[in-house]
Design a protein around this motif. Structure first.
Motif, short mmCIF file in Angstrom:
data_model
loop_
_atom_site.label_atom_id
_atom_site.label_comp_id
_atom_site.label_asym_id
_atom_site.label_seq_id
_atom_site.Cartn_x
_atom_site.Cartn_y
_atom_site.Cartn_z
N LEU A 1 0.83 -1.20 0.00
CA LEU A 1 0.00 0.00 0.00
C LEU A 1 0.87 1.26 0.00
O LEU A 1 0.63 2.20 -0.78
CB LEU A 1 -0.92 -0.01 1.22
CG LEU A 1 -1.73 1.26 1.47
CD1 LEU A 1 -2.73 1.49 0.35
CD2 LEU A 1 -2.46 1.18 2.82
N PHE A 2 1.87 1.27 0.86
CA PHE A 2 2.76 2.43 0.92
C PHE A 2 3.48 2.64 -0.41
O PHE A 2 3.62 3.78 -0.88
CB PHE A 2 3.80 2.26 2.04
CG PHE A 2 3.21 2.19 3.42
CD1 PHE A 2 1.92 2.62 3.67
CD2 PHE A 2 3.96 1.70 4.49
CE1 PHE A 2 1.37 2.56 4.95
CE2 PHE A 2 3.42 1.63 5.76
CZ PHE A 2 2.13 2.06 5.99
N LEU A 3 3.94 1.55 -1.01
CA LEU A 3 4.63 1.66 -2.30
C LEU A 3 3.71 2.28 -3.35
O LEU A 3 4.12 3.19 -4.09
CB LEU A 3 5.09 0.27 -2.75
CG LEU A 3 5.73 0.19 -4.15
CD1 LEU A 3 6.97 1.06 -4.23
CD2 LEU A 3 6.05 -1.26 -4.51
N GLY A 4 2.48 1.81 -3.41
CA GLY A 4 1.54 2.35 -4.39
C GLY A 4 1.27 3.83 -4.17
O GLY A 4 1.23 4.62 -5.12
N LEU A 5 1.11 4.23 -2.91
CA LEU A 5 0.84 5.64 -2.60
C LEU A 5 2.05 6.52 -2.88
O LEU A 5 1.91 7.66 -3.35
CB LEU A 5 0.40 5.77 -1.14
CG LEU A 5 -0.96 5.14 -0.79
CD1 LEU A 5 -1.22 5.21 0.71
CD2 LEU A 5 -2.08 5.84 -1.54
N PHE A 6 3.24 5.99 -2.62
CA PHE A 6 4.44 6.75 -2.95
C PHE A 6 4.58 6.93 -4.46
O PHE A 6 4.95 8.01 -4.94
CB PHE A 6 5.69 6.07 -2.37
CG PHE A 6 6.10 6.57 -1.02
CD1 PHE A 6 7.20 7.39 -0.86
CD2 PHE A 6 5.38 6.21 0.12
CE1 PHE A 6 7.57 7.85 0.38
CE2 PHE A 6 5.75 6.66 1.37
CZ PHE A 6 6.85 7.49 1.51
N VAL A 7 4.30 5.88 -5.21
CA VAL A 7 4.37 5.98 -6.68
C VAL A 7 3.41 7.04 -7.19
O VAL A 7 3.74 7.83 -8.08
CB VAL A 7 4.06 4.61 -7.32
CG1 VAL A 7 3.85 4.75 -8.83
CG2 VAL A 7 5.18 3.62 -7.05
#
Length: 441
Positions: free
Chosen positions: A32-38
């Motif tokens: 989830l964090f990776l997606g939001l950072f992207v």
């Protein structure tokens, strides 16, 4: 009388299986964090452009480095006083802090985003560290009583309340709190205490494993010394100009006076005049918390000393009188966060009100009385949101889906960690060395 070690149920097969829960939860959150950072996070100036303007690495990084050491070394080792929970203290401290650094960056970024973008810079890294400090303070209240899954869920739920409270206090109220005494320490302490109350189990208060021995106390003192040395950086990291200079000086002096008075008061409250290591590990740091709100204000060196004197007294009395009282009300506070962070944080909030009335801070277009009112309002709102958030989080953490520790797993690393010799000595439980300080009369 020497305390006896109460082993876990013999054999690996008798221990509750939690395999997969922590793995799934952490990977889902990290995805989830990776997606939001992207989607949202980009380098902020000057990292994103050679010609950009913004907080420079030279200005903030030395202080950031000090604060980072406090988060991962200071807080972690401070909690190693539990004789059978050293892995959990340092290890889960690292997990929770690393988790919060990402989640707090996102949550805070959503409140302050520009053009649908979260600009990441050294200052936002600092504020993420402060958010981690608040969650780790809350962790101290429930230390040894939760599973790692519950800890991660608690951290995930706490950050939105923390960020919203900070936004109300700093943006809407324009309250001054350069060292985070209200928005970090008070919030973290009373959020954690409320969660601890919601998760209260009588067997935790009666556990023979909740205690220290000579070696675990020494490891805990390592954390105390690191925190004590670097606290001036914590209180001055976000200050600018002359205010940063004053924040370093005032924190330096407050901590010094607090340490001296802590030793004096610890000896005074003991019938034989001895010094209690719990007081030295914790109450000596209360001066850093208590001066945080006014650290960059013109409180004068003697004012910083006075705050430290009061903080050392208040914290030591808290461990001696207040904590046993709260325990009778079923607020089981493993680390005594109310004494180190809660009450000294309240003192800091009151000091901020007094400093505003005396015009010792920048008032802008406000009168001294109006600024004092907003300082007090920020303190009360912080307490209210912390209690509300802690209650909601405590209710959620009681759901069976997260699991919970069995009574004989409380304050015991072997519930969650592979221990040296596990494979060779599955049925042979090691006996801890009796404490010459606390376990023997």
């Amino acid at each position: 009388m020497t305390s006896s070690y109460v082993p876990l149920l013999p054999g690996r097969e008798s221990r509750p299986s939690r395999r997969g829960k922590l793995t799934a939860l952490l990977l889902v959150f990290q995805g989830l964090f990776l997606g939001l950072f992207v989607e949202f996070v980009r380098y902020g100036p000057p990292a994103g452009s050679p010609a950009g303007s913004g907080p420079t690495i030279d200005h903030y990084y030395p202080m950031f480095q000090d604060v980072h050491v406090m988060i991962f070394v200071g807080f972690g080792f401070l909690m190693t006083f539990l004789k059978l929970y050293g892995y959990g203290s340092v290890g889960f401290n690292m997990l929770v802090a690393a988790f919060v650094l990402q989640w707090a960056t996102l949550m805070r970024g959503f409140l302050y985003m520009e053009d649908n973008t979260i600009n990441l810079d050294i200052k936002s890294m600092l504020t993420a560290d402060f958010a981690a400090a608040a969650v780790l303070i809350s962790y101290g209240a429930v230390l040894g009583k939760t599973t790692p899954v519950q800890l991660v869920v608690m951290a995930f739920l706490e950050i939105p309340f923390l960020v919203v409270n900070e936004w109300i206090g700093t943006v809407q109220f324009q309250a001054l709190d350069i060292g985070g005494s209200m928005f970090v320490h008070v919030f973290g302490a009373y959020f954690g205490l409320t969660v601890a109350r919601m998760l209260y189990r009588p067997e935790a208060s009666d556990s023979t494993k909740e205690g220290a021995n000579y070696n675990s106390d020494l490891f805990s003192m390592i954390g105390s010394v690191f925190l004590w040395m670097y606290w001036p950086s914590f209180n001055s990291a976000l200050a600018v100009g002359d205010g940063r200079y004053r924040a370093v000086i005032n924190t330096y002096l407050s901590l010094s006076a607090c340490a001296v008075v802590t030793f004096a008061m610890s000896s005074a409250v003991d019938k034989d005049g001895r010094v209690n290591m719990v007081h030295v590990q914790n109450a000596t740091l209360a001066g850093g918390v208590a001066v945080g709100t006014t650290a960059d204000m013109m409180i004068q060196p003697w004012g910083a000393l006075l705050i430290g004197i009061i903080a050392g007294t208040l914290s030591t009395v808290g461990f001696t009188v207040v904590q046993p009282f709260l325990a009778r009300l079923k607020f089981h506070d493993t680390c005594g966060v109310n004494n180190l962070h809660g009450m000294p944080g309240l003192l800091a909030g009151v000091a901020g009100v007094v400093a505003s009335l005396l015009k010792l801070c920048e008032l802008g277009d406000r009168s001294a009385a109006v600024q004092a009112e907003f300082q007090m309002a920020a303190l009360f709102v912080t307490i209210g949101i912390a209690l509300l958030g802690g209650t909601i989080t405590g209710i959620i953490l009681q759901l069976p889906v997260w699991g919970k520790l069995q009574s004989n797993e409380l304050f015991d690393d072997r519930a969650n960690w592979e221990m040296p010799g596990d494979e060779a000595e599955d049925d042979c439980e090691p006996q801890p060395t009796p404490s010459i300080i606390r376990d023997a009369d």
